[in-house]
Write a protein that holds these residues in place. Structure first.
Motif, PDB file in Angstrom:
ATOM      1  N   THR A  29      73.581  29.973   8.061  1.00 23.29           N
ATOM      2  CA  THR A  29      74.545  29.988   9.165  1.00 23.29           C
ATOM      3  C   THR A  29      73.873  30.447  10.454  1.00 23.29           C
ATOM      4  O   THR A  29      74.072  29.839  11.516  1.00 23.29           O
ATOM      5  CB  THR A  29      75.738  30.908   8.828  1.00 23.29           C
ATOM      6  N   LEU A  30      73.074  31.508  10.376  1.00 22.38           N
ATOM      7  CA  LEU A  30      72.378  32.003  11.571  1.00 22.38           C
ATOM      8  C   LEU A  30      71.456  30.931  12.144  1.00 22.38           C
ATOM      9  O   LEU A  30      71.429  30.694  13.354  1.00 22.38           O
ATOM     10  CB  LEU A  30      71.579  33.267  11.230  1.00 22.38           C
ATOM     11  N   VAL A  31      70.699  30.269  11.272  1.00 18.06           N
ATOM     12  CA  VAL A  31      69.763  29.217  11.718  1.00 18.06           C
ATOM     13  C   VAL A  31      70.533  28.062  12.346  1.00 18.06           C
ATOM     14  O   VAL A  31      70.157  27.558  13.410  1.00 18.06           O
ATOM     15  CB  VAL A  31      68.884  28.747  10.539  1.00 18.06           C
ATOM     16  N   ARG A  32      71.623  27.652  11.712  1.00 14.98           N
ATOM     17  CA  ARG A  32      72.410  26.538  12.265  1.00 14.98           C
ATOM     18  C   ARG A  32      73.007  26.880  13.618  1.00 14.98           C
ATOM     19  O   ARG A  32      73.001  26.058  14.529  1.00 14.98           O
ATOM     20  CB  ARG A  32      73.509  26.135  11.279  1.00 14.98           C
ATOM     21  N   GLU A  33      73.526  28.101  13.747  1.00 14.54           N
ATOM     22  CA  GLU A  33      74.105  28.496  15.037  1.00 14.54           C
ATOM     23  C   GLU A  33      73.028  28.591  16.116  1.00 14.54           C
ATOM     24  O   GLU A  33      73.258  28.214  17.263  1.00 14.54           O
ATOM     25  CB  GLU A  33      74.882  29.801  14.895  1.00 14.54           C
ATOM     26  N   LEU A  34      71.853  29.086  15.748  1.00 16.89           N
ATOM     27  CA  LEU A  34      70.755  29.139  16.727  1.00 16.89           C
ATOM     28  C   LEU A  34      70.314  27.744  17.128  1.00 16.89           C
ATOM     29  O   LEU A  34      69.974  27.502  18.285  1.00 16.89           O
ATOM     30  CB  LEU A  34      69.569  29.924  16.162  1.00 16.89           C
ATOM     31  N   ALA A  35      70.311  26.819  16.182  1.00 12.29           N
ATOM     32  CA  ALA A  35      69.902  25.439  16.480  1.00 12.29           C
ATOM     33  C   ALA A  35      70.840  24.790  17.492  1.00 12.29           C
ATOM     34  O   ALA A  35      70.417  23.929  18.264  1.00 12.29           O
ATOM     35  CB  ALA A  35      69.848  24.622  15.195  1.00 12.29           C
ATOM     36  N   ASP A  36      72.101  25.220  17.489  1.00 12.47           N
ATOM     37  CA  ASP A  36      73.094  24.650  18.407  1.00 12.47           C
ATOM     38  C   ASP A  36      73.210  25.425  19.718  1.00 12.47           C
ATOM     39  O   ASP A  36      74.090  25.136  20.527  1.00 12.47           O
ATOM     40  CB  ASP A  36      74.469  24.613  17.729  1.00 12.47           C
TER      41      ASP A  36
END
Length: 111
Positions: free
Chosen positions: A35-42
């Protein structure tokens, strides 16, 4: 004139070139970290502070998750005043593990 001492040490970072594949996979095996990685990617680089993520863990657990992501070469952090801000090391991680981050960021059709 003396500088005021920081209340915490600067984060240590591992470059993706120094990360074994097992470490990268272990970091990406946890749903909170994904979740953290996905939110950072966006998000724009350096735009997200640690406290701005909507994850179901406390402050200490969140710090641990970020430490794991730093250790796997996925995240870089820096302090800006009282906040610690983050960026996804997309290009560096992609160079080390081509395609892995794209697989993680791909939408899961089962959800």
């Amino acid at each position: 004139m003396t500088e005021r001492a920081s209340h915490r040490a600067a984060p240590e970072h591992t470059h993706p070139d120094d990360v074994p594949v097992q470490t990268a996979l272990a970091a990406l095996a946890d749903p909170v970290r994904v979740t953290l990685v996905r939110e950072l990617a966006d998000s724009a680089e350096w735009a997200r502070s640690c406290g701005s993520f909507d994850v179901p863990v406390g402050k200490a657990a969140l710090s641990h998750h970020f430490a794991v992501l730093r250790g796997a070469g996925l995240v870089e952090q820096r302090d800006e005043g009282p906040k610690r801000v983050n960026r996804l090391r997309r290009e560096e991680f992609e160079a080390r593990f081509p395609g892995l981050l794209d697989l993680v960021l791909r939408e899961d059709p089962t959800h």
